[in-house]
Scaffold this active site. Sequence first.
Site, mmCIF file in Angstrom:
data_model
loop_
_atom_site.group_PDB
_atom_site.id
_atom_site.type_symbol
_atom_site.label_atom_id
_atom_site.label_comp_id
_atom_site.label_asym_id
_atom_site.label_seq_id
_atom_site.Cartn_x
_atom_site.Cartn_y
_atom_site.Cartn_z
ATOM 1 C CG HIS A 129 -0.300 0.110 2.535
ATOM 2 N ND1 HIS A 129 0.045 1.304 3.114
ATOM 3 C CD2 HIS A 129 0.066 -0.851 3.427
ATOM 4 C CE1 HIS A 129 0.593 1.090 4.306
ATOM 5 N NE2 HIS A 129 0.612 -0.215 4.520
ATOM 6 C CB CYS A 151 1.045 -3.875 5.298
ATOM 7 S SG CYS A 151 -0.452 -4.887 5.296
#
Length: 575
Positions: free
Chosen positions: A456, A475
């Site tokens: 992301h 992440c």
Amino acid sequence: MNGKQAWGRIGVVAACGLLVLSTATGCKRHRKTRSKENTDAYSSKIQPLVQATKLPFMKIPDVGPFQTPAQTFYDDRNYEIAWTRDGKPTPQAAAFTQAFSDAAQKGLNPEDYDASRWAGRVAALKSNSDEAFAEYDVAMTVAVMRYMSDIRTGRINPQHFNFDINAESKRYDLPEFVSDNAVDADDVPKLIASAEPDNDEYRQTEQALAKYLVLAKQQRESGVEPLPTAVKPIGVGGAYPALDALAARLQLEGDLSGPPTAATAYTQEFSDGVKAFQERHGITPDGKLNAQTIASMNVPLEQRVLQLECSLERWRWLPDPYVHARLVVNLPEFVLRGYTPDNKLDFTMKVVVGKVLGEHETPVFTHMMKYLIFRPYWNVPTDIARKELVPHIEKNKGYLATKNFEVTNAKGDVLTDYTSAQVARGGVMVREKPGPKNSLGLVKFMFPNEYDIYLHSTPATELFNRTRRDFSHGCVRVQKPEDLAAWVLQDQPNWDLDKVREAMNNGADNHQVNLKTPLPIAIFYLTARVGDDGRVDFFDDIYKYDEKTQAILQKGPPYPTYSEPVKAKTPGDTV
């Protein structure tokens, strides 16, 4: 045929005549192999060996997972021997013996395949002893199976480390493979190469290992003392008490091509050599001789050999669709690479990965990227909400609203009446609303997996200026999300960089775009990596996966083959 072989065949005929049914000496059954026929004169000696789980005459007596395949191998060939003819090893056996001896060149341990024992076994064949022929044959079968398995899928099941990589998907049917392909192989080295990952970087890593084995021996035999640590960073013109030793160390790996023109001070030539070394070792490449750089130089090259061996081991774990993954994140390097459909490097960008501390390590796994979400919500995991948000909610009921968060029920309905206790136990969900300040940024790249991990964007772009970039909750944050989105969508109609920017900045919230063709992505872990130019880079073992791998490999076979369950995630998304 020698006398013992002849008596063996007479015994088989007599047994058939008497209708005595036995696997070892019974009537001929249909052979389940394409290999050339051989004598079954030693079948009565081979059968008890392949039924045993331990073979005392082997370096590693516990044959472990290779006992059943070896038994099937001989059963399929009616207990005919496979690796000798006319009392001598076959050319294939001799070629495999050489491969075992050279196993270190592939990052394997030669003694896992009895490398030091084959000369003695060949000599024992001259005694014409049934036991010698049987033991030679069974030992060769087990060693070939172990070697080909190790080359094909690695020695350790990656799921032992809780990695979501299915190495078993490409495992050979060993009895069939060895009997049909190895026993009569025209070219054993070619057969071995066909079992390895068909990837240039893998082959370059093998070449680098061969080079570093020589360098490590050179360094070990020279008995070089460690370089003295610098109290303060040394720049051009500065003094360092071990310039000759520094020059020798830089020359060893080619970071300094020749002796510097002046050895009385830290010259520009030294600085350039140190900068080259720093670039290869994940250190800020400023050309200054500092404590971190010297500590890295003092790492013995034997340790660099181990790093290269670990890299080869992990390459072998990759299922075929991921040997040429279109996207590869190398966690210790903090880098994402994208590749063209014909496996050429297309781009490189920096990434931020999971923190070393706090159980936020980004896991290692392979999956297919299937869709993107522009202007996403961030669904806060319960454990993060409990630790990082609840203390603020308890002091200020309106805290979440001031920080762009909202609370929903399981149906996604926004709630205004909730308690901190509900948030703490996950009875309600907290999510951060879309927008440029959202923790996920303006786009996330989804490959559904057990860990709730994805790529992301991020508003915290200053972190990409750091050399070491482990700051996330798990992440992977990408440096150039707009470029990555346009690259991922390049085969989709009407998607270009301008449309990507429009979707990120002014588009609908939580807008999902499915990929026409899913892209294989590997979240990988290489502390030693070889580039297209042959340059060998080394990185810190940030999650200690190399350390854990080496601890297992040093114990020798049988290596762990079982799977451990993937850790369950709490509801929500990591960032």
